[in-house]
Design a protein around this motif. Structure first.
Motif, PDB file in Angstrom:
ATOM      1  N   THR A 127       2.965   7.054  11.703  1.00  9.99           N
ATOM      2  CA  THR A 127       3.540   7.683  10.528  1.00  9.99           C
ATOM      3  C   THR A 127       2.825   7.144   9.287  1.00  9.99           C
ATOM      4  OG1 THR A 127       5.645   8.172   9.442  1.00  9.99           O
ATOM      5  CG2 THR A 127       5.351   5.931  10.232  1.00  9.99           C
ATOM      6  N   ILE A 128       2.960   7.865   8.171  1.00  9.80           N
ATOM      7  CA  ILE A 128       2.336   7.424   6.928  1.00  9.80           C
ATOM      8  C   ILE A 128       3.289   6.510   6.172  1.00  9.80           C
ATOM      9  CG2 ILE A 128       0.883   9.459   6.668  1.00  9.80           C
ATOM     10  CD1 ILE A 128       2.995  10.512   4.624  1.00  9.80           C
ATOM     11  N   PRO A 129       2.756   5.614   5.343  1.00  2.86           N
ATOM     12  CA  PRO A 129       3.649   4.834   4.487  1.00  2.86           C
ATOM     13  C   PRO A 129       4.247   5.711   3.385  1.00  2.86           C
ATOM     14  CG  PRO A 129       1.353   4.212   4.113  1.00  2.86           C
ATOM     15  CD  PRO A 129       1.352   5.256   5.185  1.00  2.86           C
ATOM     16  N   PHE A 130       5.329   5.245   2.799  1.00  8.76           N
ATOM     17  CA  PHE A 130       5.915   5.949   1.652  1.00  8.76           C
ATOM     18  C   PHE A 130       4.898   5.980   0.517  1.00  8.76           C
ATOM     19  CE2 PHE A 130       8.132   5.961  -2.385  1.00  8.76           C
ATOM     20  CZ  PHE A 130       9.039   6.988  -2.229  1.00  8.76           C
ATOM     21  N   SER A 131       4.759   7.145  -0.138  1.00  8.17           N
ATOM     22  CA  SER A 131       3.877   7.241  -1.297  1.00  8.17           C
ATOM     23  C   SER A 131       4.479   8.238  -2.275  1.00  8.17           C
ATOM     24  CB  SER A 131       2.474   7.707  -0.890  1.00  8.17           C
ATOM     25  OG  SER A 131       2.527   9.026  -0.389  1.00  8.17           O
ATOM     26  N   ARG A 132       4.044   8.164  -3.506  1.00  2.00           N
ATOM     27  CA  ARG A 132       4.553   9.126  -4.497  1.00  2.00           C
ATOM     28  C   ARG A 132       3.459   9.484  -5.487  1.00  2.00           C
ATOM     29  NH1 ARG A 132       9.109   5.256  -6.783  1.00  2.00           N
ATOM     30  NH2 ARG A 132       8.058   3.641  -5.601  1.00  2.00           N
ATOM     31  N   THR A 133       3.611  10.687  -6.054  1.00  2.00           N
ATOM     32  CA  THR A 133       2.701  11.202  -7.074  1.00  2.00           C
ATOM     33  C   THR A 133       3.531  11.635  -8.266  1.00  2.00           C
ATOM     34  OG1 THR A 133       1.322  12.076  -5.293  1.00  2.00           O
ATOM     35  CG2 THR A 133       0.862  12.865  -7.521  1.00  2.00           C
ATOM     36  N   GLU A 134       3.181  11.108  -9.416  1.00  7.36           N
ATOM     37  CA  GLU A 134       3.944  11.452 -10.607  1.00  7.36           C
ATOM     38  C   GLU A 134       3.681  12.892 -11.021  1.00  7.36           C
ATOM     39  OE1 GLU A 134       4.629   8.399 -13.872  1.00  7.36           O
ATOM     40  OE2 GLU A 134       3.270   9.833 -14.838  1.00  7.36           O
ATOM     41  N   ILE A 135       4.723  13.649 -11.301  1.00 12.62           N
ATOM     42  CA  ILE A 135       4.597  15.038 -11.773  1.00 12.62           C
ATOM     43  C   ILE A 135       4.562  15.055 -13.294  1.00 12.62           C
ATOM     44  CG2 ILE A 135       5.584  17.349 -11.688  1.00 12.62           C
ATOM     45  CD1 ILE A 135       7.156  16.414  -9.194  1.00 12.62           C
ATOM     46  N   SER A 136       5.517  14.379 -13.908  1.00 17.45           N
ATOM     47  CA  SER A 136       5.516  14.237 -15.366  1.00 17.45           C
ATOM     48  C   SER A 136       6.392  13.044 -15.731  1.00 17.45           C
ATOM     49  CB  SER A 136       6.047  15.494 -16.053  1.00 17.45           C
ATOM     50  OG  SER A 136       7.445  15.624 -15.860  1.00 17.45           O
ATOM     51  N   ARG A 137       6.128  12.510 -16.923  1.00 19.48           N
ATOM     52  CA  ARG A 137       6.935  11.383 -17.400  1.00 19.48           C
ATOM     53  C   ARG A 137       7.056  11.486 -18.921  1.00 19.48           C
ATOM     54  NH1 ARG A 137       7.108   5.755 -14.287  1.00 19.48           N
ATOM     55  NH2 ARG A 137       8.970   4.910 -15.298  1.00 19.48           N
ATOM     56  N   LEU A 142      23.918  -1.071   2.581  1.00 19.01           N
ATOM     57  CA  LEU A 142      23.187  -1.623   3.728  1.00 19.01           C
ATOM     58  C   LEU A 142      21.742  -1.113   3.781  1.00 19.01           C
ATOM     59  CD1 LEU A 142      25.955  -1.271   6.487  1.00 19.01           C
ATOM     60  CD2 LEU A 142      25.570  -3.155   4.881  1.00 19.01           C
ATOM     61  N   THR A 143      21.301  -0.458   2.696  1.00 18.32           N
ATOM     62  CA  THR A 143      20.008   0.229   2.692  1.00 18.32           C
ATOM     63  C   THR A 143      18.911  -0.659   2.113  1.00 18.32           C
ATOM     64  OG1 THR A 143      21.340   2.151   2.071  1.00 18.32           O
ATOM     65  CG2 THR A 143      18.950   2.421   2.060  1.00 18.32           C
ATOM     66  N   SER A 144      17.738  -0.650   2.738  1.00 18.51           N
ATOM     67  CA  SER A 144      16.569  -1.324   2.165  1.00 18.51           C
ATOM     68  C   SER A 144      15.974  -0.441   1.072  1.00 18.51           C
ATOM     69  CB  SER A 144      15.495  -1.553   3.233  1.00 18.51           C
ATOM     70  OG  SER A 144      15.993  -2.334   4.288  1.00 18.51           O
ATOM     71  N   PRO A 145      15.623  -1.002  -0.083  1.00 18.35           N
ATOM     72  CA  PRO A 145      14.966  -0.194  -1.116  1.00 18.35           C
ATOM     73  C   PRO A 145      13.688   0.444  -0.559  1.00 18.35           C
ATOM     74  CG  PRO A 145      15.585  -2.338  -1.978  1.00 18.35           C
ATOM     75  CD  PRO A 145      15.811  -2.395  -0.496  1.00 18.35           C
ATOM     76  N   LEU A 146      13.421   1.677  -0.970  1.00 15.98           N
ATOM     77  CA  LEU A 146      12.294   2.444  -0.424  1.00 15.98           C
ATOM     78  C   LEU A 146      11.160   2.463  -1.440  1.00 15.98           C
ATOM     79  CD1 LEU A 146      11.383   4.228   1.930  1.00 15.98           C
ATOM     80  CD2 LEU A 146      12.566   6.146   0.838  1.00 15.98           C
ATOM     81  N   HIS A 147      10.002   1.970  -1.030  1.00 14.22           N
ATOM     82  CA  HIS A 147       8.858   1.898  -1.945  1.00 14.22           C
ATOM     83  C   HIS A 147       7.557   1.846  -1.139  1.00 14.22           C
ATOM     84  CE1 HIS A 147       8.505  -2.423  -1.032  1.00 14.22           C
ATOM     85  NE2 HIS A 147       9.816  -2.445  -1.115  1.00 14.22           N
ATOM     86  N   GLU A 148       6.429   1.807  -1.830  1.00 13.09           N
ATOM     87  CA  GLU A 148       5.119   1.895  -1.170  1.00 13.09           C
ATOM     88  C   GLU A 148       4.887   0.731  -0.205  1.00 13.09           C
ATOM     89  OE1 GLU A 148       5.852   2.758  -4.176  1.00 13.09           O
ATOM     90  OE2 GLU A 148       4.846   4.653  -4.629  1.00 13.09           O
ATOM     91  N   GLY A 149       5.595  -0.364  -0.406  1.00 10.54           N
ATOM     92  CA  GLY A 149       5.421  -1.524   0.468  1.00 10.54           C
ATOM     93  C   GLY A 149       6.427  -1.618   1.600  1.00 10.54           C
ATOM     94  N   THR A 150       7.292  -0.620   1.717  1.00 13.40           N
ATOM     95  CA  THR A 150       8.284  -0.635   2.796  1.00 13.40           C
ATOM     96  C   THR A 150       7.581  -0.711   4.150  1.00 13.40           C
ATOM     97  OG1 THR A 150       9.940   0.585   1.533  1.00 13.40           O
ATOM     98  CG2 THR A 150      10.065   0.758   3.922  1.00 13.40           C
ATOM     99  N   PRO A 151       7.931  -1.692   4.988  1.00 15.54           N
ATOM    100  CA  PRO A 151       7.262  -1.788   6.293  1.00 15.54           C
ATOM    101  C   PRO A 151       7.557  -0.565   7.166  1.00 15.54           C
ATOM    102  CG  PRO A 151       8.510  -3.793   5.793  1.00 15.54           C
ATOM    103  CD  PRO A 151       8.901  -2.763   4.777  1.00 15.54           C
TER     104      PRO A 151
END
Ligand code: MN
Length: 251
Positions: free
Chosen positions: A40-50, A20-29
């Motif tokens: 509140t701030i929107p969801f954001s992420r910073t890559e540590i390593s890949r 029942l969960t909405s996927p969580l990403h930078e565009g999540t309302p």
């Protein structure tokens, strides 16, 4: 066979799991409050390593978001009426499970996007499906999740919700653990001007009950008989948390 052993056996075919969960990403309302309130701030992420010099064999990110981002859990301390109640880490695990009772008002919302659930709607549901069971998680099916990837439409100031009277009734009913909705918050878009304002937050959280938001796939649930599992993070002192919400039902 024990009850859990039976359930485990049924996961091979007799039980269906619905996410029942909405996927969580930078565009999540996310909720947008008007000035002078802070948002509140929107969801954001910073890559540590890949799989690179920063970490040759592993991929991981830091992420940032609010406690009330995407599909999330409202704990009692989120609202001033629940300020002496539980924070999200203090919610007993037993209250994160319940009997999912789905009230479908999609037809009403198609006619009126600001439609508000009434106590008569709940009574009509009970007349058709039987009394609300103990440990009810009441899920308001509005069809609003169809707009979940379109923030402008999803966050339309006019969104469905619950009447003041019904919110108070749900808060007072000992069978009800919490209220889950498809919209950005448990209260209707117009609830800032209700008397009193934001009745779901005010009454339910004030009664040490809970909220779940931005649910999806409620159309895959029966009106009753599904087991709801809500899994917020136990943030110590937290007012809420993004959550994974699942339902188990007979296949
Ligand atoms: Mn919230």
């Amino acid at each position: 066979m024990g009850v859990v052993a039976g359930l485990l056996a049924a996961l091979g075919g007799g039980v269906k799991v619905v996410d029942l969960t909405s996927p969580l990403h930078e565009g999540t309302p996310i909720l947008r409050l008007p000035p002078p309130f802070v948002n509140t701030i929107p969801f954001s992420r910073t890559e540590i390593s890949r799989y690179d010099d920063r970490g040759p064999a592993w991929y991981w990110n830091d992420f940032a978001c609010g406690e009330h981002t995407g599909t999330h859990f409202d704990a009692p301390v989120h609202w001033i009426t629940g300020r002496d109640g539980q924070d999200v880490s203090q919610v007993p695990a037993s209250r994160l499970f319940g009997d999912a009772c789905v009230i479908d008002v999609t037809a009403d919302v198609e006619l009126n996007p600001g439609y508000l659930l009434t106590t008569d709607d709940v009574r009509a549901w009970e007349a058709e499906h039987g009394p609300l069971p103990d440990n009810t998680w009441l899920l308001l099916r509005t069809g609003w999740s169809a707009y979940g990837d379109d923030p402008e439409k999803f966050l339309n100031p006019i969104t469905p919700g619950v009447t003041v009277e019904c919110a108070q009734w749900l808060a007072d009913d000992p069978r009800v653990i919490g209220l889950g909705v498809e919209t950005v918050g448990t209260d209707a878009g117009a609830a800032h001007s209700f008397e009193p304002a934001f009745p779901c937050h005010r009454y339910l959280l004030g009664a040490n009950k809970y909220g779940l938001t931005q649910l999806r796939n409620l159309d895959q649930l029966p009106a009753r008989g599904a087991l709801l599992i809500a899994a917020p993070l136990p943030i110590v002192g937290g007012s809420g948390s993004p959550a994974r919400v699942l339902a188990l039902l007979d296949a």
